[in-house]
Scaffold this motif. Sequence first.
Motif, PDB file in Angstrom:
ATOM      1  N   ASP A   1     -21.521  21.945  -7.837  1.00 25.68           N
ATOM      2  CA  ASP A   1     -20.242  21.844  -8.532  1.00 25.68           C
ATOM      3  C   ASP A   1     -20.404  21.441  -9.987  1.00 25.68           C
ATOM      4  O   ASP A   1     -19.595  21.830 -10.838  1.00 25.68           O
ATOM      5  CB  ASP A   1     -19.346  20.802  -7.837  1.00 25.68           C
ATOM      6  CG  ASP A   1     -19.067  21.155  -6.389  1.00 25.68           C
ATOM      7  OD1 ASP A   1     -18.561  22.268  -6.146  1.00 25.68           O
ATOM      8  OD2 ASP A   1     -19.361  20.324  -5.499  1.00 25.68           O
TER       9      ASP A   1
ATOM     10  N   HIS B   1     -12.424  20.589  -9.490  1.00 29.50           N
ATOM     11  CA  HIS B   1     -12.848  19.614  -8.486  1.00 29.50           C
ATOM     12  C   HIS B   1     -12.392  18.227  -8.934  1.00 29.50           C
ATOM     13  O   HIS B   1     -12.743  17.772 -10.030  1.00 29.50           O
ATOM     14  CB  HIS B   1     -14.364  19.654  -8.334  1.00 29.50           C
ATOM     15  CG  HIS B   1     -14.872  19.000  -7.091  1.00 29.50           C
ATOM     16  ND1 HIS B   1     -14.713  17.649  -6.847  1.00 29.50           N
ATOM     17  CD2 HIS B   1     -15.539  19.501  -6.012  1.00 29.50           C
ATOM     18  CE1 HIS B   1     -15.263  17.350  -5.687  1.00 29.50           C
ATOM     19  NE2 HIS B   1     -15.761  18.457  -5.163  1.00 29.50           N
TER      20      HIS B   1
ATOM     21  N   SER C   1     -13.314  15.233  -8.206  1.00 32.05           N
ATOM     22  CA  SER C   1     -14.394  14.281  -8.487  1.00 32.05           C
ATOM     23  C   SER C   1     -15.036  14.549  -9.842  1.00 32.05           C
ATOM     24  O   SER C   1     -15.449  13.617 -10.541  1.00 32.05           O
ATOM     25  CB  SER C   1     -15.459  14.347  -7.381  1.00 32.05           C
ATOM     26  OG  SER C   1     -14.918  13.926  -6.138  1.00 32.05           O
TER      27      SER C   1
ATOM     28  N   GLY D   1     -14.256  13.259   3.779  1.00 37.46           N
ATOM     29  CA  GLY D   1     -13.546  13.254   2.506  1.00 37.46           C
ATOM     30  C   GLY D   1     -14.014  14.402   1.643  1.00 37.46           C
ATOM     31  O   GLY D   1     -14.553  15.397   2.136  1.00 37.46           O
ATOM     32  N   LEU D   2     -13.817  14.275   0.348  1.00 35.14           N
ATOM     33  CA  LEU D   2     -14.272  15.297  -0.585  1.00 35.14           C
ATOM     34  C   LEU D   2     -15.794  15.361  -0.604  1.00 35.14           C
ATOM     35  O   LEU D   2     -16.476  14.363  -0.356  1.00 35.14           O
ATOM     36  CB  LEU D   2     -13.766  14.979  -1.987  1.00 35.14           C
ATOM     37  CG  LEU D   2     -12.282  15.204  -2.275  1.00 35.14           C
ATOM     38  CD1 LEU D   2     -11.938  14.652  -3.635  1.00 35.14           C
ATOM     39  CD2 LEU D   2     -11.929  16.676  -2.189  1.00 35.14           C
ATOM     40  N   ARG D   3     -16.309  16.531  -0.925  1.00 32.51           N
ATOM     41  CA  ARG D   3     -17.746  16.696  -1.093  1.00 32.51           C
ATOM     42  C   ARG D   3     -18.026  17.119  -2.528  1.00 32.51           C
ATOM     43  O   ARG D   3     -17.348  17.991  -3.067  1.00 32.51           O
ATOM     44  CB  ARG D   3     -18.297  17.751  -0.127  1.00 32.51           C
ATOM     45  CG  ARG D   3     -18.372  17.288   1.322  1.00 32.51           C
ATOM     46  CD  ARG D   3     -18.918  18.411   2.193  1.00 32.51           C
ATOM     47  NE  ARG D   3     -19.206  17.943   3.538  1.00 32.51           N
ATOM     48  CZ  ARG D   3     -18.308  17.823   4.498  1.00 32.51           C
ATOM     49  NH1 ARG D   3     -17.059  18.153   4.254  1.00 32.51           N
ATOM     50  NH2 ARG D   3     -18.634  17.391   5.696  1.00 32.51           N
ATOM     51  N   LEU D   4     -19.031  16.496  -3.122  1.00 25.92           N
ATOM     52  CA  LEU D   4     -19.434  16.845  -4.480  1.00 25.92           C
ATOM     53  C   LEU D   4     -20.922  17.142  -4.481  1.00 25.92           C
ATOM     54  O   LEU D   4     -21.744  16.284  -4.160  1.00 25.92           O
ATOM     55  CB  LEU D   4     -19.131  15.707  -5.449  1.00 25.92           C
ATOM     56  CG  LEU D   4     -19.606  15.922  -6.898  1.00 25.92           C
ATOM     57  CD1 LEU D   4     -18.832  17.073  -7.542  1.00 25.92           C
ATOM     58  CD2 LEU D   4     -19.460  14.654  -7.720  1.00 25.92           C
TER      59      LEU D   4
ATOM     60  N   VAL E   1     -15.694  10.019  -0.963  1.00 26.36           N
ATOM     61  CA  VAL E   1     -16.354  11.194  -1.523  1.00 26.36           C
ATOM     62  C   VAL E   1     -17.793  11.211  -1.031  1.00 26.36           C
ATOM     63  O   VAL E   1     -18.514  10.228  -1.167  1.00 26.36           O
ATOM     64  CB  VAL E   1     -16.345  11.164  -3.068  1.00 26.36           C
ATOM     65  CG1 VAL E   1     -17.058  12.398  -3.620  1.00 26.36           C
ATOM     66  CG2 VAL E   1     -14.930  11.086  -3.602  1.00 26.36           C
TER      67      VAL E   1
ATOM     68  N   GLU F   1     -10.080   7.294  -1.701  1.00 28.55           N
ATOM     69  CA  GLU F   1     -10.434   8.475  -0.903  1.00 28.55           C
ATOM     70  C   GLU F   1     -11.942   8.651  -0.912  1.00 28.55           C
ATOM     71  O   GLU F   1     -12.560   8.726  -1.971  1.00 28.55           O
ATOM     72  CB  GLU F   1      -9.774   9.724  -1.475  1.00 28.55           C
ATOM     73  CG  GLU F   1     -10.024  10.972  -0.639  1.00 28.55           C
ATOM     74  CD  GLU F   1      -9.328  12.197  -1.219  1.00 28.55           C
ATOM     75  OE1 GLU F   1      -9.414  13.258  -0.588  1.00 28.55           O
ATOM     76  OE2 GLU F   1      -8.705  12.076  -2.293  1.00 28.55           O
TER      77      GLU F   1
ATOM     78  N   GLU G   1     -21.839  24.441   5.001  1.00 25.86           N
ATOM     79  CA  GLU G   1     -20.508  23.826   4.977  1.00 25.86           C
ATOM     80  C   GLU G   1     -19.754  24.125   6.271  1.00 25.86           C
ATOM     81  O   GLU G   1     -19.125  23.241   6.870  1.00 25.86           O
ATOM     82  CB  GLU G   1     -19.730  24.353   3.774  1.00 25.86           C
ATOM     83  CG  GLU G   1     -18.378  23.717   3.568  1.00 25.86           C
ATOM     84  CD  GLU G   1     -18.465  22.357   2.897  1.00 25.86           C
ATOM     85  OE1 GLU G   1     -17.417  21.698   2.800  1.00 25.86           O
ATOM     86  OE2 GLU G   1     -19.567  21.955   2.505  1.00 25.86           O
TER      87      GLU G   1
END
Length: 303
Positions: free
Chosen positions: A145, A283, A285, A93-96, A123, A121, A73
């Motif tokens: 996650d 989280h 997402s 953006g967000l990471r899942l 992901v 947004e 990361e």
Amino acid sequence: MERLNYQHLYYFWVVAKQGSISKACEILHLAQPTISGQFAVFEQHIGSQLLRKEGRKLVLTDTGRTVFNYAEEIFTLGRELTQTLKGHHTDRGLRLHLGITDALPKLVAYRLIEPLLRQAEPVQIYCYEDKTERLLAEIALHAIDLVLSDMPATPASGARLFNHLLGEAKVGVFATPSLGVRYQDNFPRSLNGAPFLLPTTNTALRRSLNQWFDSQELSPVVKAEVENSALLKTFGAAGVGLFFSPIIVANQINQQYGTVLLGQIEGVVERFYAITAQRKLKHPSVAVILANAQQGLFETGST
């Protein structure tokens, strides 16, 4: 540990990715004694072994996997920062990090994940497929996650995990058109002695199917037991045997694999769970996936 040496972390990250110090030396353009010495200092600073030998290759310990995930990361963000400073757009953006068990139908998994792809947004989704116990271990290490599974986590998993029931779907029998013609009349009695492709005995669906076969006094001819749901359908598309799957994705199965739905199995359902390390879904997402499932995704009927 008061301060982390990011140069040492970078050396470890490269060694872990390459699986050997000699290959890392080629990439870093450093001598092997330099890398080995710096790596030993880093392990001493961490206070734990990060890599161990398996044959000729170095593999991550549990602590090493945790450190590696953070390093991945950190250095990914570093590359994005460099690109941004150079004026390049990165769409960050967000990471899942999402685990999907072998037995979970992949078309159902996609239906669960698909709302994330339509969000304003962006992901970035990292999908990992493996056996349930391995994925649950990754949650405990905070490497994943969320795990999507066909069965809940139990205390035997050795970690404090939380199950979120996403819903349940009725199950039907699918076959190629040629096999379907042979077994469509007098369903389900016609299934006695029919060739079947079944999930392996360690899956929740297989246990339910065994009970259903017994209750109906049916004796299937088991052509193969396949844990991976996509591979099982591939066998089915080749005409090897009939197979079971949730009817909520019947149209997609028939279109993708060239099959037909023979009929619904009364009394058999497949349940789906989201498994996390926290009871509260922090989280965003993960919360979207759960909300989508609760808004009618698993309602009766094929779509």
